[in-house]
Motif scaffolding. Structure first.
Motif, short mmCIF file in Angstrom:
data_model
loop_
_atom_site.label_atom_id
_atom_site.label_comp_id
_atom_site.label_asym_id
_atom_site.label_seq_id
_atom_site.Cartn_x
_atom_site.Cartn_y
_atom_site.Cartn_z
N ALA A 47 0.83 -1.20 0.00
CA ALA A 47 0.00 0.00 0.00
C ALA A 47 0.86 1.25 0.00
CB ALA A 47 -0.93 0.00 1.22
N ALA A 48 0.26 2.33 -0.47
CA ALA A 48 0.89 3.66 -0.46
C ALA A 48 -0.22 4.69 -0.48
CB ALA A 48 1.81 3.82 -1.67
N ALA A 49 0.12 5.93 -0.23
CA ALA A 49 -0.87 7.00 -0.30
C ALA A 49 -1.44 7.10 -1.71
CB ALA A 49 -0.23 8.32 0.11
N PRO A 50 -2.70 7.47 -1.86
CA PRO A 50 -3.30 7.52 -3.20
C PRO A 50 -2.61 8.50 -4.15
CG PRO A 50 -4.76 8.48 -1.55
CD PRO A 50 -3.67 7.79 -0.80
N PHE A 51 -1.92 9.51 -3.59
CA PHE A 51 -1.24 10.48 -4.44
C PHE A 51 0.23 10.12 -4.67
CE2 PHE A 51 -1.29 11.94 -0.03
CZ PHE A 51 0.07 12.11 0.24
N HIS A 52 0.65 8.95 -4.17
CA HIS A 52 2.04 8.51 -4.38
C HIS A 52 2.27 8.30 -5.88
CE1 HIS A 52 5.59 5.87 -4.31
NE2 HIS A 52 5.83 6.37 -3.11
N PRO A 53 3.47 8.58 -6.38
CA PRO A 53 3.75 8.41 -7.81
C PRO A 53 3.43 7.03 -8.37
CG PRO A 53 5.53 9.64 -6.77
CD PRO A 53 4.61 9.21 -5.67
N LEU A 54 3.53 5.99 -7.55
CA LEU A 54 3.23 4.65 -8.05
C LEU A 54 1.76 4.53 -8.47
CD1 LEU A 54 5.25 2.46 -5.52
CD2 LEU A 54 5.62 2.58 -8.00
N HIS A 55 0.88 5.22 -7.77
CA HIS A 55 -0.54 5.18 -8.13
C HIS A 55 -0.84 6.05 -9.35
CE1 HIS A 55 -2.22 2.68 -5.03
NE2 HIS A 55 -1.68 3.39 -4.05
N GLN A 56 0.07 6.93 -9.69
CA GLN A 56 -0.17 7.83 -10.83
C GLN A 56 0.23 7.21 -12.16
OE1 GLN A 56 -1.89 10.43 -9.67
NE2 GLN A 56 -1.42 9.50 -7.68
N LEU A 57 0.87 6.04 -12.12
CA LEU A 57 1.27 5.41 -13.38
C LEU A 57 0.08 4.91 -14.18
CD1 LEU A 57 4.44 3.43 -12.18
CD2 LEU A 57 4.34 5.61 -13.39
N GLY A 58 -1.03 4.64 -13.49
CA GLY A 58 -2.26 4.27 -14.18
C GLY A 58 -2.24 2.91 -14.85
N ARG A 59 -1.45 1.99 -14.33
CA ARG A 59 -1.37 0.65 -14.91
C ARG A 59 -0.94 -0.33 -13.83
NH1 ARG A 59 3.97 -0.32 -15.02
NH2 ARG A 59 5.42 1.41 -15.39
N PRO A 60 -1.09 -1.63 -14.07
CA PRO A 60 -0.58 -2.61 -13.12
C PRO A 60 0.92 -2.46 -12.93
CG PRO A 60 -2.10 -3.64 -14.65
CD PRO A 60 -1.85 -2.27 -15.17
N LEU A 61 1.40 -2.71 -11.73
CA LEU A 61 2.81 -2.48 -11.39
C LEU A 61 3.58 -3.79 -11.30
CD1 LEU A 61 2.27 0.09 -8.48
CD2 LEU A 61 2.65 0.59 -10.91
N THR A 62 4.86 -3.70 -11.58
CA THR A 62 5.77 -4.83 -11.40
C THR A 62 6.75 -4.49 -10.29
OG1 THR A 62 7.44 -4.01 -12.94
CG2 THR A 62 5.61 -5.31 -13.87
N MET A 63 7.53 -5.48 -9.87
CA MET A 63 8.55 -5.24 -8.85
C MET A 63 9.58 -4.24 -9.33
SD MET A 63 7.93 -6.77 -6.04
CE MET A 63 6.73 -7.99 -5.46
N ASN A 64 9.85 -4.22 -10.64
CA ASN A 64 10.79 -3.24 -11.17
C ASN A 64 10.30 -1.81 -10.95
OD1 ASN A 64 12.79 -4.98 -12.07
ND2 ASN A 64 11.76 -5.34 -14.03
N ASP A 65 8.98 -1.60 -11.00
CA ASP A 65 8.44 -0.27 -10.75
C ASP A 65 8.74 0.20 -9.33
OD1 ASP A 65 7.21 0.14 -13.31
OD2 ASP A 65 5.59 -1.21 -12.70
N LEU A 66 8.78 -0.75 -8.38
CA LEU A 66 8.99 -0.39 -6.97
C LEU A 66 10.42 0.05 -6.70
CD1 LEU A 66 7.07 -3.26 -5.11
CD2 LEU A 66 6.19 -1.06 -5.92
N ARG A 67 11.37 -0.41 -7.51
CA ARG A 67 12.78 -0.17 -7.21
C ARG A 67 13.17 1.29 -7.28
NH1 ARG A 67 13.27 -5.34 -9.98
NH2 ARG A 67 13.88 -6.89 -8.41
N ASP A 68 12.38 2.11 -7.92
CA ASP A 68 12.70 3.54 -8.02
C ASP A 68 12.03 4.36 -6.92
OD1 ASP A 68 14.26 3.20 -10.30
OD2 ASP A 68 12.52 3.34 -11.64
N HIS A 69 11.43 3.68 -5.94
CA HIS A 69 10.71 4.40 -4.89
C HIS A 69 11.12 3.90 -3.51
CE1 HIS A 69 8.06 6.33 -7.84
NE2 HIS A 69 8.13 5.17 -8.50
#
Length: 316
Positions: free
Chosen positions: A171-193
């Protein structure tokens, strides 16, 4: 059967010399004269026919035989103390103080209800609560600093009863950048946060933190700090669903749409430090916790796959 050649007091003297770092320090610890301590150690050597200490440089160190005798003697002392504690508990009927360790993924509101229920039944009993994490719980049990623990793994040498499965969600805040990608996320997406991690409360930290997916981390000591940081958008984490229920309901936190790993499973166990010596009060507190967790499961059915197949890990 022949009586023991070494008394418990002599074993205590040997243990004190080893643990305090010398004869003089041991004498202070045991409130005895240094000559008394030296005599006790000599008696062990003479009666058993072994050398306990050897000279290394200017220091006396345990010999190989001495190391074995110290370990076995320490076990005898610990067992004698447990027997005495058991007798004290049986004689008192109601103990003056209970020591409880609870891993911090346990819902605070539910824990407080359990303590409130116990206090209503035994108002004169003090409770010392340790809010622990991972290896910290193991150490509290191993050192007999607590009577009872709620933990995510049963430490080696102990037995425990499974209380409940635990569902963790990313989980993360709804305004966190990960939620702004607008698509399903992978583990690689998490590595930049930033990953919010709760620190192992143990001194030795023998258990590695679970589920580390990035080198960008903010490590804190308590779940409240981690949850607050997540609500502020400072990072993401896997949380036990029950401890962020309010944040999810009010929208302060939102589950991450991970393709894999969005949810993980662990478990909670109830462990007595010494089941044979557990007093009636300790047993009663254990039953209150078990009943409360059981009631929570009935009120809120678990979702997803069979939780029994998941790892017993703590949140990170």
């Amino acid at each position: 059967m022949a009586p023991p050649r070494i008394s418990l007091e002599q074993w205590r003297a040997l243990a004190a010399v080893v643990e305090a770092g010398g004869y003089a320090q041991a004498a202070v610890r045991l409130n005895k004269t240094q000559s008394t301590i030296s005599y006790a150690v000599r008696q062990i050597e003479q009666r058993l026919g072994v050398t306990v200490f050897e000279i290394a440089g200017r220091r006396a160190v345990l010999s190989a035989s001495g190391q074995v005798l110290y370990r076995r003697g320490r076990a005898l002392i610990d067992e004698a103390e447990r027997v005495e504690k058991t007798a004290d508990n049986l004689a008192r009927g109601q103990e003056a103080e209970l020591n409880l360790a609870v891993e911090i993924l346990f819902p605070t509101w539910l824990l407080l209800r359990c303590l409130e229920c116990f206090a209503a039944e035994q108002p004169e009993t003090r409770i010392e609560l340790h809010e622990s994490m991972l290896g910290g719980t193991d150490e509290l049990l191993a050192e007999r600093r607590v009577d009872l623990a709620v933990c995510t793994e049963v430490p080696p040498g102990f037995t425990g009863d499974r209380l409940a499965p635990v569902r963790f969600i990313a989980a993360a805040a709804p305004f966190h950048p990960l939620h702004q990608l607008g698509r399903p996320l992978t583990m690689n997406d998490l590595r930049d946060h930033r990953h919010l991690v709760i620190r192992d409360s143990g001194i030795r930290r023998t258990r590695p933190a679970a589920w580390l997916v990035t080198e960008r981390r903010l490590t804190v000591s308590h779940k409240a700090t981690s949850i607050r940081a997540a609500c502020m958008g400072l990072g993401f984490a896997w949380y036990a669903e029950s401890i962020i229920k309010e944040e999810l309901e009010c929208g302060a936190l939102k589950a991450l749409p991970l393709v894999e790993g969005a949810e993980r499973w662990g478990a909670l166990f109830l462990v007595y430090a010494d089941p044979d010596a557990a007093s009636p009060g300790v047993r009663r507190l254990g039953r209150i916790i078990s009943d409360a967790v059981g009631g929570m499961i009935v009120a809120t059915p678990t979702r997803g796959p069979d939780p029994g197949q998941g790892p017993g890990a703590a949140p990170a």
